[in-house]
Scaffold this motif. Structure first.
Motif, PDB file in Angstrom:
ATOM      1  N   ILE A   1      -4.673   4.958  -0.162  1.00  0.00           N
ATOM      2  CA  ILE A   1      -4.086   4.100   0.859  1.00  0.00           C
ATOM      3  C   ILE A   1      -4.888   2.825   1.079  1.00  0.00           C
ATOM      4  O   ILE A   1      -4.332   1.775   1.426  1.00  0.00           O
ATOM      5  CB  ILE A   1      -3.950   4.886   2.185  1.00  0.00           C
ATOM      6  CG1 ILE A   1      -2.765   5.862   2.112  1.00  0.00           C
ATOM      7  CG2 ILE A   1      -3.778   3.960   3.380  1.00  0.00           C
ATOM      8  CD1 ILE A   1      -2.660   6.785   3.304  1.00  0.00           C
ATOM      9  N   LYS A   2      -6.175   2.869   0.851  1.00  0.00           N
ATOM     10  CA  LYS A   2      -7.027   1.708   1.171  1.00  0.00           C
ATOM     11  C   LYS A   2      -6.756   0.498   0.280  1.00  0.00           C
ATOM     12  O   LYS A   2      -7.204  -0.608   0.583  1.00  0.00           O
ATOM     13  CB  LYS A   2      -8.500   2.093   1.090  1.00  0.00           C
ATOM     14  CG  LYS A   2      -9.000   2.410  -0.307  1.00  0.00           C
ATOM     15  CD  LYS A   2     -10.472   2.809  -0.279  1.00  0.00           C
ATOM     16  CE  LYS A   2     -10.995   3.119  -1.672  1.00  0.00           C
ATOM     17  NZ  LYS A   2     -12.410   3.538  -1.650  1.00  0.00           N
TER      18      LYS A   2
ATOM     19  N   LYS B   1      -5.236   7.133   8.007  1.00  0.00           N
ATOM     20  CA  LYS B   1      -5.950   5.871   7.802  1.00  0.00           C
ATOM     21  C   LYS B   1      -7.057   5.669   8.823  1.00  0.00           C
ATOM     22  O   LYS B   1      -8.149   5.182   8.492  1.00  0.00           O
ATOM     23  CB  LYS B   1      -4.965   4.699   7.880  1.00  0.00           C
ATOM     24  CG  LYS B   1      -4.000   4.611   6.712  1.00  0.00           C
ATOM     25  CD  LYS B   1      -2.939   3.566   6.934  1.00  0.00           C
ATOM     26  CE  LYS B   1      -3.498   2.166   6.981  1.00  0.00           C
ATOM     27  NZ  LYS B   1      -2.426   1.145   7.086  1.00  0.00           N
ATOM     28  N   GLU B   2      -6.788   6.046  10.068  1.00  0.00           N
ATOM     29  CA  GLU B   2      -7.742   5.744  11.135  1.00  0.00           C
ATOM     30  C   GLU B   2      -8.822   6.803  11.302  1.00  0.00           C
ATOM     31  O   GLU B   2      -9.968   6.466  11.649  1.00  0.00           O
ATOM     32  CB  GLU B   2      -6.984   5.564  12.455  1.00  0.00           C
ATOM     33  CG  GLU B   2      -6.065   4.344  12.463  1.00  0.00           C
ATOM     34  CD  GLU B   2      -5.341   4.170  13.775  1.00  0.00           C
ATOM     35  OE1 GLU B   2      -5.425   5.076  14.630  1.00  0.00           O
ATOM     36  OE2 GLU B   2      -4.671   3.128  13.942  1.00  0.00           O
TER      37      GLU B   2
ATOM     38  N   SER C   1      -5.118  14.212   8.956  1.00  0.00           N
ATOM     39  CA  SER C   1      -3.825  14.273   9.637  1.00  0.00           C
ATOM     40  C   SER C   1      -3.470  15.737   9.849  1.00  0.00           C
ATOM     41  O   SER C   1      -3.477  16.532   8.902  1.00  0.00           O
ATOM     42  CB  SER C   1      -2.747  13.578   8.791  1.00  0.00           C
ATOM     43  OG  SER C   1      -1.497  13.627   9.442  1.00  0.00           O
TER      44      SER C   1
ATOM     45  N   LEU D   1       0.503   9.193   8.749  1.00  0.00           N
ATOM     46  CA  LEU D   1      -0.151   8.188   7.909  1.00  0.00           C
ATOM     47  C   LEU D   1      -1.149   7.355   8.706  1.00  0.00           C
ATOM     48  O   LEU D   1      -2.240   7.039   8.220  1.00  0.00           O
ATOM     49  CB  LEU D   1       0.902   7.282   7.270  1.00  0.00           C
ATOM     50  CG  LEU D   1       1.738   7.926   6.164  1.00  0.00           C
ATOM     51  CD1 LEU D   1       2.976   7.089   5.862  1.00  0.00           C
ATOM     52  CD2 LEU D   1       0.915   8.113   4.894  1.00  0.00           C
ATOM     53  N   THR D   2      -0.789   7.024   9.929  1.00  0.00           N
ATOM     54  CA  THR D   2      -1.705   6.281  10.800  1.00  0.00           C
ATOM     55  C   THR D   2      -2.955   7.094  11.074  1.00  0.00           C
ATOM     56  O   THR D   2      -4.084   6.582  11.014  1.00  0.00           O
ATOM     57  CB  THR D   2      -1.016   5.911  12.126  1.00  0.00           C
ATOM     58  OG1 THR D   2       0.116   5.085  11.849  1.00  0.00           O
ATOM     59  CG2 THR D   2      -1.974   5.172  13.042  1.00  0.00           C
TER      60      THR D   2
ATOM     61  N   ASP E   1      -4.336  -2.316  -1.362  1.00  0.00           N
ATOM     62  CA  ASP E   1      -3.084  -3.064  -1.253  1.00  0.00           C
ATOM     63  C   ASP E   1      -2.840  -3.753  -2.590  1.00  0.00           C
ATOM     64  O   ASP E   1      -3.582  -4.663  -2.966  1.00  0.00           O
ATOM     65  CB  ASP E   1      -3.197  -4.103  -0.131  1.00  0.00           C
ATOM     66  CG  ASP E   1      -1.915  -4.894   0.081  1.00  0.00           C
ATOM     67  OD1 ASP E   1      -1.056  -4.904  -0.829  1.00  0.00           O
ATOM     68  OD2 ASP E   1      -1.773  -5.514   1.144  1.00  0.00           O
TER      69      ASP E   1
ATOM     70  N   LYS F   1      -6.162   9.299   1.272  1.00  0.00           N
ATOM     71  CA  LYS F   1      -6.945   8.304   2.000  1.00  0.00           C
ATOM     72  C   LYS F   1      -7.584   7.303   1.039  1.00  0.00           C
ATOM     73  O   LYS F   1      -7.624   6.097   1.310  1.00  0.00           O
ATOM     74  CB  LYS F   1      -8.018   8.987   2.834  1.00  0.00           C
ATOM     75  CG  LYS F   1      -8.817   8.019   3.681  1.00  0.00           C
ATOM     76  CD  LYS F   1      -9.927   8.712   4.446  1.00  0.00           C
ATOM     77  CE  LYS F   1     -10.742   7.686   5.248  1.00  0.00           C
ATOM     78  NZ  LYS F   1     -11.887   8.307   5.949  1.00  0.00           N
TER      79      LYS F   1
ATOM     80  N   ALA G   1       0.833  -1.203   0.000  1.00  0.00           N
ATOM     81  CA  ALA G   1       0.000   0.000   0.000  1.00  0.00           C
ATOM     82  C   ALA G   1       0.867   1.252   0.000  1.00  0.00           C
ATOM     83  O   ALA G   1       1.995   1.253   0.501  1.00  0.00           O
ATOM     84  CB  ALA G   1      -0.930  -0.006   1.202  1.00  0.00           C
TER      85      ALA G   1
ATOM     86  N   ASP H   1       0.959   3.973   1.630  1.00  0.00           N
ATOM     87  CA  ASP H   1       1.488   4.531   2.877  1.00  0.00           C
ATOM     88  C   ASP H   1       2.803   3.865   3.269  1.00  0.00           C
ATOM     89  O   ASP H   1       3.722   4.527   3.751  1.00  0.00           O
ATOM     90  CB  ASP H   1       0.457   4.423   3.999  1.00  0.00           C
ATOM     91  CG  ASP H   1       0.018   2.988   4.266  1.00  0.00           C
ATOM     92  OD1 ASP H   1      -0.162   2.245   3.291  1.00  0.00           O
ATOM     93  OD2 ASP H   1      -0.153   2.625   5.452  1.00  0.00           O
TER      94      ASP H   1
END
Length: 305
Positions: A217-218, A189-190, A194, A185-186, A220, A214, A161, A163
């Motif tokens: 990043i989702k 995603k969460e 940011s 980055l965390t 992979d 965002k 991914a 990120d």
């Protein structure tokens, strides 16, 4: 005699031009326009070339980066008997319409554009091959799940991914920013946003680009390639400064049925580099430097099989 000679010359010139590939401007929809190249001999095979990240046009160029990598790729494949279509990313249409709003961009828009392109040509070509470069490699994998394509070529595509790719690059180039980047980055995603990022990372985390990041990043790439059940060729270059060989190896691990080709001395913009990183960097803005010949041979072989 002179008149006959002139007419004969005109016919000869006309015949010579008729042997050249034909080029047509094709508009897929309000966002996508591109160049269709068709070889002299009629073919039922079309290769659709999908560009990488950023405001990259159909030729593989950006405002400050003129290398003609995708133009050369299309021309060489057409020379080898395949029709090719390469297109400008939707960013160009939005900029021309004065309608580019970064906050409204989504990675899924690019996937939809690729799928629409396949659907546009599916009645005209029996075999459609998606060729994705860099970010375009992931777009191709996702579009292939939504459409009827025969084969897929992933060139310089990430195997994890984005990120994780970004974090790897920052760790190598600016290790002092790695911890901050990981937290940013965390958060993205969460929570979807940011806020506490280092100003040096603004190109990645500025508020206007966060929705796009965002949405990217989702996905992979390893998961997406494993979901495909079509012939796949994964290509990496040993001189790629942006996407290391391990990324291609991750894709191969995720999809064991895929073919895997490592092109010696090929860099990220598909050029042959015999020297150091300085030569490598300069090649990003050398439109006359030819494309790597082994890459063309490998893709041609794969499409023909």
């Amino acid at each position: 005699m002179r008149l006959v000679f002139i007419i004969g010359l005109m016919l000869a010139v006309s015949t010579a031009h008729s042997q050249d590939p034909t080029s047509s401007e094709i508009r897929i929809n309000e966002f996508i326009s591109g160049t269709l190249l068709q070889p002299v001999k009629q073919t039922d095979t079309l290769a659709i070339i999908i560009a990488g990240s950023g405001p990259t046009d159909r030729n593989g160029n950006q405002q400050m980066m003129q290398n003609n990598s995708l133009k050369q790729l299309a021309q060489q494949l057409t020379k080898n008997g395949f029709a090719t279509f390469r297109y400008d990313k939707r960013l160009f249409a939005l900029m021309r319409q004065n309608a580019l709003i970064e906050e409204q961009l989504s990675f899924d828009d690019f996937v939809s554009d690729a799928a629409s392109t396949v659907n546009y040509f599916e009645q005209d070509f029996k075999t459609i091959v998606l060729i994705g470069h860099s970010q375009g490699a992931l777009i191709a994998k996702l579009a292939a799940q939504q459409t009827k394509v025969s084969k897929l070529v992933s060139i310089a595509g990430a195997g994890q991914a984005i990120d994780l790719v970004i974090l790897d690059q920052i760790t190598k180039q600016a290790p002092g920013l790695a911890e901050n980047a990981q937290q940013a980055l965390t958060d993205l995603k969460e929570t979807g946003t940011s806020k506490n990022y280092n100003p040096a990372l603004a190109s990645i985390f500025r508020p206007s680009v966060q929705p796009f990041m965002k949405s990217w990043i989702k996905y992979d790439p390893a998961e997406e390639i494993s979901a495909l059940d079509i012939p796949i060729l994964i290509v990496t270059g040993t001189k790629d400064l942006q996407v290391p060989l391990k990324e291609g190896e991750l894709l191969k691990e995720a999809q064991p049925k895929a073919e895997y080709a490592t092109i010696e001395s090929m860099n990220h913009v598909l050029k042959t580099i015999e020297g150091d990183d300085i030569e490598n960097s300069k090649s990003y803005n050398e439109a006359s430097r030819p494309i790597n010949t082994e890459l063309i041979k490998e893709i041609t072989r794969f499409i023909r099989e």
